[in-house]
Design an enzyme around this catalytic site. Structure first.
Site, short mmCIF file in Angstrom:
data_model
loop_
_atom_site.label_atom_id
_atom_site.label_comp_id
_atom_site.label_asym_id
_atom_site.label_seq_id
_atom_site.Cartn_x
_atom_site.Cartn_y
_atom_site.Cartn_z
N ASP A 59 0.89 -1.16 0.00
CA ASP A 59 0.00 0.00 0.00
C ASP A 59 0.93 1.21 0.00
O ASP A 59 1.68 1.43 0.95
CB ASP A 59 -0.88 -0.01 1.26
CG ASP A 59 -1.81 1.20 1.31
OD1 ASP A 59 -1.50 2.23 0.68
OD2 ASP A 59 -2.84 1.11 2.00
N SER A 135 -0.38 11.37 -16.45
CA SER A 135 -1.65 11.45 -17.18
C SER A 135 -1.67 12.71 -18.03
O SER A 135 -0.97 13.68 -17.73
CB SER A 135 -2.80 11.52 -16.17
OG SER A 135 -4.01 11.87 -16.81
N TYR A 148 -6.92 15.55 -9.09
CA TYR A 148 -6.18 14.52 -9.85
C TYR A 148 -5.10 15.18 -10.72
O TYR A 148 -3.94 14.76 -10.72
CB TYR A 148 -7.18 13.75 -10.71
CG TYR A 148 -6.58 12.65 -11.56
CD1 TYR A 148 -5.97 11.55 -10.98
CD2 TYR A 148 -6.67 12.70 -12.95
CE1 TYR A 148 -5.44 10.54 -11.77
CE2 TYR A 148 -6.15 11.69 -13.74
CZ TYR A 148 -5.53 10.61 -13.15
OH TYR A 148 -5.01 9.61 -13.93
N ALA A 150 -3.64 18.05 -10.32
CA ALA A 150 -2.56 18.62 -9.49
C ALA A 150 -1.65 17.52 -8.97
O ALA A 150 -0.42 17.70 -8.91
CB ALA A 150 -3.17 19.42 -8.34
N SER A 151 -2.25 16.36 -8.61
CA SER A 151 -1.41 15.27 -8.07
C SER A 151 -0.45 14.75 -9.14
O SER A 151 0.69 14.39 -8.84
CB SER A 151 -2.30 14.13 -7.54
OG SER A 151 -2.89 13.41 -8.62
N LYS A 152 -0.92 14.72 -10.40
CA LYS A 152 -0.07 14.21 -11.48
C LYS A 152 0.98 15.25 -11.88
O LYS A 152 2.12 14.90 -12.20
CB LYS A 152 -0.92 13.80 -12.69
CG LYS A 152 -1.80 12.58 -12.44
CD LYS A 152 -0.99 11.31 -12.20
CE LYS A 152 -1.86 10.06 -12.15
NZ LYS A 152 -1.11 8.83 -11.87
#
Ligand SMILES: NC(=O)c1ccc[n+]([C@@H]2O[C@H](COP(=O)([O-])OP(=O)(O)OC[C@H]3O[C@@H](n4cnc5c(N)ncnc54)[C@H](OP(=O)(O)O)[C@@H]3O)[C@@H](O)[C@H]2O)c1
Length: 281
Positions: A59, A135, A148, A150-152
């Site tokens: 995890d 992405s 999403y 911003a995280s990528k």
């Protein structure tokens, strides 16, 4: 250069979608694949598909789980040639109502998890390769999935820095797929429904049309997104390349998003707002 048979790959998030397909393809090609999963049923299933696959519990949001995965893998091998940071989730919703706990979870999995895994395995990755499944969303031009996006984007920035900083000749490549037909979209719709069930009636109505559009779009991606084999083939190409590029778009929409994101933001926002107004009519 090692031959394929002795090359070792570690991929996170191999229980379904892109990760699963990549693990199977690379194992078939003769690589030794450590496939990250979170459930026993997934470990048994993926190991049953090819003798070159060894399931590893990991995890990516849990440091002790990453540590255990590390010790498990180094019992089998003294070196990782390729780390594929693939585990990911999509948190959707308007920023106004984005639950901060979920926003943090978005980054915990897609960004901090990938960094934590890389930090743990770096000593075993000398002269190796890190492939991040980023992405087209990393262009940041998609409202309502901005968490999403911003995280990528953050993933790409942090790992480009790692590429520049590291002294162990570790290459880093970012793969930016368009919408791929995988379970991630249905999971995202379910998560968003759960989040929105906590809103009051007035708040719920405010973005109802956009959220309905997003749901339709996500479920369409689930069915009509391009096949994961496009991403799989890109990854195989990268691994077999002596000098891979820094980044790979996968699918026409990924190239298009890349192009659009290079236009002046005021123009990009005009286009996006035009589309949003159409949804709201
Ligand atoms: N599908 C697309 O359209 C698309 C487009 C561009 C980029 N991507 C990226 O591609 C990657 C793979 O996504 P996918 O589309 O193949 O979706 P998927 O089928 O939902 O696969 C996601 C994988 O990540 C794992 N995962 C989630 N949270 C985790 C955690 N905390 N620790 C470890 N593993 C975790 C899941 O494991 P469990 O089964 O245990 O939950 C699953 O194996 C993601 O990074 C995604 O952002 C996808």
């Amino acid at each position: 250069m090692k031959n394929k048979k002795s090359k070792v790959i570690f991929i996170t998030g191999a229980s379904s979608g892109i990760g699963r397909e990549v693990a199977i393809k690379l194992a078939k090609e003769g690589y030794k694949v450590f496939a990250g999963v979170r459930r026993k049923i997934d470990k048994n299933e993926i190991e049953s598909l090819n003798n070159n696959i060894i399931g590893v519990y990991v995890d990516v949001t849990n440091q002790s789980s990453i540590d255990k995965a590390f010790w498990f893998i180094i019992k089998h091998t003294d070196k990782i040639d390729v780390l594929i940071n693939n585990a990911g989730i999509v948190v959707a919703g308007p920023v106004e109502f984005l639950c901060i706990k979920k926003l943090k979870e978005q980054f915990d999995v897609n960004t901090f998890g990938a960094v934590a895994v890389a930090q743990k395995f770096l000593p075993f990755l000398k002269n190796g390769l890190i492939i991040n499944i980023s992405s087209m969303a990393s262009t940041g031009i998609f409202p309502f999935i901005s968490a999403y996006c911003a995280s990528k984007r953050a993933l790409d920035i942090l790992f480009n820095s790692l590429l520049l900083e590291n002294k162990d000749n570790i290459k880093v490549v970012s793969v930016k797929p368009a919408a791929i037909c995988t379970p991630i979209w249905k999971k995202s719709v379910d998560m968003t429904k759960e989040l929105f069930s906590e809103l009051n009636e007035n708040d719920l109505i405010k973005y109802e049309k956009e959220m309905n559009y997003l749901e339709r779009n996500a479920l369409e991606n689930n069915m009509k997104g391009i096949d994961s084999s496009y991403v799989v083939n890109t990854i195989v190409k990268i691994i077999n390349s002596k000098n891979p590029k820094l980044s790979y778009n996968v699918g026409f929409l990924s190239y298009l998003a890349d192009f659009v994101s290079r236009l002046p933001l005021v123009f990009v926002n005009y286009l996006v707002k035009f589309k949003l107004n159409k949804i709201n009519r």
